[in-house]
Write a protein that holds these residues in place. Structure first.
Motif, mmCIF file in Angstrom:
data_model
loop_
_atom_site.group_PDB
_atom_site.id
_atom_site.type_symbol
_atom_site.label_atom_id
_atom_site.label_comp_id
_atom_site.label_asym_id
_atom_site.label_seq_id
_atom_site.Cartn_x
_atom_site.Cartn_y
_atom_site.Cartn_z
ATOM 1 N N MET A 51 21.154 -20.449 -12.980
ATOM 2 C CA MET A 51 21.906 -20.603 -14.135
ATOM 3 C C MET A 51 22.176 -19.202 -14.456
ATOM 4 O O MET A 51 23.302 -19.030 -15.013
ATOM 5 C CB MET A 51 21.112 -21.268 -15.143
ATOM 6 C CG MET A 51 20.427 -22.671 -15.171
ATOM 7 S SD MET A 51 19.595 -23.239 -16.567
ATOM 8 C CE MET A 51 18.233 -22.374 -16.173
ATOM 9 N N ASN A 52 21.526 -18.185 -14.165
ATOM 10 C CA ASN A 52 21.629 -16.909 -14.429
ATOM 11 C C ASN A 52 21.297 -15.990 -13.395
ATOM 12 O O ASN A 52 20.056 -15.341 -13.290
ATOM 13 C CB ASN A 52 20.949 -16.654 -15.919
ATOM 14 C CG ASN A 52 21.476 -15.257 -16.185
ATOM 15 O OD1 ASN A 52 22.170 -14.347 -15.612
ATOM 16 N ND2 ASN A 52 21.187 -15.006 -17.481
ATOM 17 N N GLU A 61 23.264 -23.112 -22.961
ATOM 18 C CA GLU A 61 23.959 -24.294 -22.518
ATOM 19 C C GLU A 61 24.890 -24.938 -23.398
ATOM 20 O O GLU A 61 24.310 -25.542 -24.420
ATOM 21 C CB GLU A 61 23.068 -25.071 -21.646
ATOM 22 C CG GLU A 61 22.745 -24.649 -20.359
ATOM 23 C CD GLU A 61 21.936 -25.825 -19.531
ATOM 24 O OE1 GLU A 61 22.578 -25.968 -18.531
ATOM 25 O OE2 GLU A 61 20.832 -26.347 -19.990
ATOM 26 N N ILE A 62 26.149 -25.192 -23.073
ATOM 27 C CA ILE A 62 27.079 -25.873 -24.137
ATOM 28 C C ILE A 62 27.456 -27.265 -23.315
ATOM 29 O O ILE A 62 28.138 -27.166 -22.295
ATOM 30 C CB ILE A 62 28.390 -25.110 -24.405
ATOM 31 C CG1 ILE A 62 28.064 -23.669 -24.836
ATOM 32 C CG2 ILE A 62 29.349 -25.910 -25.328
ATOM 33 C CD1 ILE A 62 29.259 -22.687 -24.880
ATOM 34 N N PHE A 63 27.124 -28.202 -24.114
ATOM 35 C CA PHE A 63 27.464 -29.566 -23.482
ATOM 36 C C PHE A 63 28.714 -30.200 -24.392
ATOM 37 O O PHE A 63 28.799 -30.315 -25.557
ATOM 38 C CB PHE A 63 26.154 -30.660 -23.403
ATOM 39 C CG PHE A 63 24.994 -30.143 -22.855
ATOM 40 C CD1 PHE A 63 24.917 -30.257 -21.654
ATOM 41 C CD2 PHE A 63 24.012 -29.272 -23.484
ATOM 42 C CE1 PHE A 63 23.726 -29.923 -20.852
ATOM 43 C CE2 PHE A 63 23.005 -29.045 -22.881
ATOM 44 C CZ PHE A 63 22.923 -29.121 -21.417
ATOM 45 N N TRP A 64 29.751 -30.515 -23.434
ATOM 46 C CA TRP A 64 30.951 -30.685 -23.962
ATOM 47 C C TRP A 64 31.197 -32.192 -24.167
ATOM 48 O O TRP A 64 30.606 -33.154 -23.471
ATOM 49 C CB TRP A 64 32.201 -30.112 -23.339
ATOM 50 C CG TRP A 64 32.398 -28.665 -23.217
ATOM 51 C CD1 TRP A 64 31.675 -27.647 -22.470
ATOM 52 C CD2 TRP A 64 32.881 -27.797 -24.373
ATOM 53 N NE1 TRP A 64 31.960 -26.339 -22.685
ATOM 54 C CE2 TRP A 64 32.654 -26.355 -23.876
ATOM 55 C CE3 TRP A 64 33.417 -27.887 -25.509
ATOM 56 C CZ2 TRP A 64 32.893 -25.194 -24.735
ATOM 57 C CZ3 TRP A 64 33.524 -26.805 -26.348
ATOM 58 C CH2 TRP A 64 33.537 -25.472 -25.801
ATOM 59 N N SER A 68 31.056 -32.572 -19.529
ATOM 60 C CA SER A 68 30.769 -31.243 -18.709
ATOM 61 C C SER A 68 29.866 -30.244 -19.674
ATOM 62 O O SER A 68 29.549 -30.526 -20.810
ATOM 63 C CB SER A 68 32.205 -30.574 -18.461
ATOM 64 O OG SER A 68 32.711 -30.208 -19.616
ATOM 65 N N ALA A 69 29.415 -29.500 -18.759
ATOM 66 C CA ALA A 69 28.257 -28.431 -19.376
ATOM 67 C C ALA A 69 28.958 -27.115 -18.791
ATOM 68 O O ALA A 69 29.281 -26.769 -17.697
ATOM 69 C CB ALA A 69 26.980 -28.756 -18.934
ATOM 70 N N GLN A 70 28.459 -26.193 -19.785
ATOM 71 C CA GLN A 70 28.901 -24.651 -19.407
ATOM 72 C C GLN A 70 27.708 -23.740 -19.892
ATOM 73 O O GLN A 70 26.958 -24.246 -20.681
ATOM 74 C CB GLN A 70 30.237 -24.337 -20.202
ATOM 75 C CG GLN A 70 30.502 -22.821 -19.945
ATOM 76 C CD GLN A 70 31.963 -22.753 -20.788
ATOM 77 O OE1 GLN A 70 32.550 -23.519 -21.485
ATOM 78 N NE2 GLN A 70 32.648 -21.495 -20.944
ATOM 79 N N GLN A 71 27.446 -22.675 -19.060
ATOM 80 C CA GLN A 71 26.433 -21.726 -19.525
ATOM 81 C C GLN A 71 27.209 -20.128 -20.127
ATOM 82 O O GLN A 71 28.019 -19.710 -19.281
ATOM 83 C CB GLN A 71 25.506 -21.298 -18.253
ATOM 84 C CG GLN A 71 24.570 -22.358 -18.017
ATOM 85 C CD GLN A 71 25.345 -23.272 -16.975
ATOM 86 O OE1 GLN A 71 25.762 -23.144 -15.899
ATOM 87 N NE2 GLN A 71 24.978 -24.838 -17.271
ATOM 88 N N MET A 72 26.742 -19.706 -21.129
ATOM 89 C CA MET A 72 27.049 -18.600 -21.574
ATOM 90 C C MET A 72 25.717 -17.535 -21.377
ATOM 91 O O MET A 72 24.615 -18.017 -21.768
ATOM 92 C CB MET A 72 27.640 -18.594 -22.922
ATOM 93 C CG MET A 72 28.966 -19.097 -23.169
ATOM 94 S SD MET A 72 29.715 -18.877 -24.635
ATOM 95 C CE MET A 72 30.174 -17.221 -24.744
#
Length: 233
Positions: A51-52, A61-64, A68-72
């Protein structure tokens, strides 16, 4: 496309506390949280590194809504993103050319880069690196720089306005408030103007929630902790 849900990977009082604070400001308690055992070496586990690869917290973690999912990974970027994504909270000036927006971005990044770097160098050379790798000259250099260059700038702002960007609380205060707390742990930012600033911030329920686990934070990494075998600064 909209945000369906959010999950924060967090370690008490670390940079992820800035994100925890911001999340409480914009979504209350409507986010998931996973505590990462940093000192036990969890940052270097295969699962975490997938993840990092920078082996650090936070991860958001952003779940759209499209599935889909995205990590910042960068705390300042996450705080800025949340302020803009939840504009109804009014924690950032509108995204347009204005003096207020320019000053807000300046202070957001000043806290997340210039100030952060100095505080991090002090922290790792006083409490995180293995003792043979610590450099007292680095500590002296950055303590002096912080006290003589950073603090006067902040004092000037906070003596003329209640918050770092003026009369209104903004997302930049989540960064700056955390940094002032961090600095005070190292004997910096001791002037009364900083005490008043923190007392003002502490009245916000989201700030209280962000640091409700601060007692779990341990300043010194013990020699037997697994982190010391892998930590490289």
């Amino acid at each position: 496309m909209s945000i369906e849900s959010l999950k924060l990977y967090h370690f008490p009082a670390s940079r992820s506390a800035r994100v925890k604070w911001m999340l409480h400001e914009v979504v209350g308690s409507r986010f998931a949280i996973e505590i990462v055992d940093v000192y036990a070496g969890a940052l270097f586990s295969p699962r975490f590194l997938r993840m990092n690869p920078n082996h650090s917290v936070p991860i958001l973690e952003i779940f759209w809504s499209d599935g889909s999912a995205q990590q910042m990974l960068e705390s300042t970027a996450i705080v800025a993103f949340l302020a803009d994504a939840y504009g109804e909270a009014h924690l950032a000036p509108p995204v347009q050319a204005s003096r207020g927006r320019a000053d807000y971005l300046q202070m957001l990044q000043f806290g997340g880069t210039t100030m952060d770097m100095l505080l991090w160098q002090i922290r790792i050379h006083e409490h995180m690196l293995a003792i043979p790798e610590r450099d007292p000259r680095t500590v002296t250099r950055y303590r002096t720089k912080f006290a003589t260059e950073i603090e006067p700038q902040l004092c000037q702002r906070l003596e003329s306005a209640p918050y770092i960007c003026g009369e209104a609380f903004t997302a930049a205060d989540c960064i700056m408030g955390h940094n002032v707390l961090w600095a005070r742990r190292y004997g910096l930012c001791r002037a009364s103007v900083f005490r008043r600033y923190l007392a003002r911030l502490a009245k916000r329920p989201a700030c209280k929630a962000a640091f409700d686990d601060i007692d779990a934070f341990i300043l010194e990494v013990a020699p037997e902790q697994p982190l010391l075998t892998t930590f490289n600064g």
